[in-house]
Scaffold this active site. Sequence first.
Site, short mmCIF file in Angstrom:
data_model
loop_
_atom_site.label_atom_id
_atom_site.label_comp_id
_atom_site.label_asym_id
_atom_site.label_seq_id
_atom_site.Cartn_x
_atom_site.Cartn_y
_atom_site.Cartn_z
N HIS A 45 -4.38 1.61 7.50
CA HIS A 45 -3.01 2.14 7.55
C HIS A 45 -2.85 3.27 6.53
CE1 HIS A 45 1.57 1.32 7.58
NE2 HIS A 45 1.40 2.21 6.63
N GLU A 46 -3.31 3.01 5.29
CA GLU A 46 -3.14 4.03 4.24
C GLU A 46 -4.03 5.25 4.50
OE1 GLU A 46 -0.61 3.57 2.64
OE2 GLU A 46 -0.38 1.43 2.99
N GLY A 62 0.83 -1.19 0.00
CA GLY A 62 0.00 0.00 0.00
C GLY A 62 0.87 1.24 0.00
N CYS A 79 5.90 -0.10 6.97
CA CYS A 79 5.56 1.11 6.23
C CYS A 79 6.75 1.45 5.33
CB CYS A 79 5.28 2.26 7.19
SG CYS A 79 4.82 3.79 6.36
N LEU A 80 6.48 1.68 4.06
CA LEU A 80 7.57 1.96 3.12
C LEU A 80 8.31 3.25 3.47
CD1 LEU A 80 5.85 0.92 -0.22
CD2 LEU A 80 7.57 -0.35 1.06
N GLN A 100 3.28 9.87 0.86
CA GLN A 100 4.50 9.06 0.77
C GLN A 100 5.24 9.27 -0.55
OE1 GLN A 100 2.36 5.25 2.05
NE2 GLN A 100 4.38 5.01 2.97
N HIS A 159 -2.42 7.61 6.84
CA HIS A 159 -1.40 8.47 6.21
C HIS A 159 -2.01 9.80 5.75
CE1 HIS A 159 2.42 6.38 5.97
NE2 HIS A 159 1.85 5.27 5.56
#
Length: 146
Positions: free
Chosen positions: A134-135, A44, A92-93, A49, A138
């Site tokens: 999660h997304e 995701g 998380c990226l 991000q 963000h």
Amino acid sequence: MSVLPIVQWPDARLKAMCDPVGGEDMRALAADMLETIYAAPGRGLAGPQVGVLRRIFVMDAGWKEGTPTPRICLDPVIQPLGDAVATLEEGCLSIPDRPVQVTRPARVRLTYRDLDGAAQSVELEGAEAAIAQHEADHLDGKLIID
Ligand code: NI
């Protein structure tokens, strides 16, 4: 399409409250964001991000297992369904190599607009429910380490 550079914590853009997409065409950005999660590899990715402070995220919970389920979600809203919670390890990226155990509602309704502007609504559970939450976090500047 191209792979986008991923904004890394503690970049201040990860703490921003993102603005609605509205009627803007997000096709090119969404295609790049999906390519970016497949390259990362991840499941995701949200607008901030990649430095875009707008309410867009992409996710694909199953591609690593050979069952791709790409979703491109504009102006998403998440509503918990029921009281059950689930704890999953999330990465998380933007915060590499720092997995965190996160407890969230186990089932949610995800409402969003697709790239054509059409309203969509799906019920999610398991990994898909966790990734969507999660997304969506963000987009409000909220991270798993908060
Ligand atoms: Ni993340």
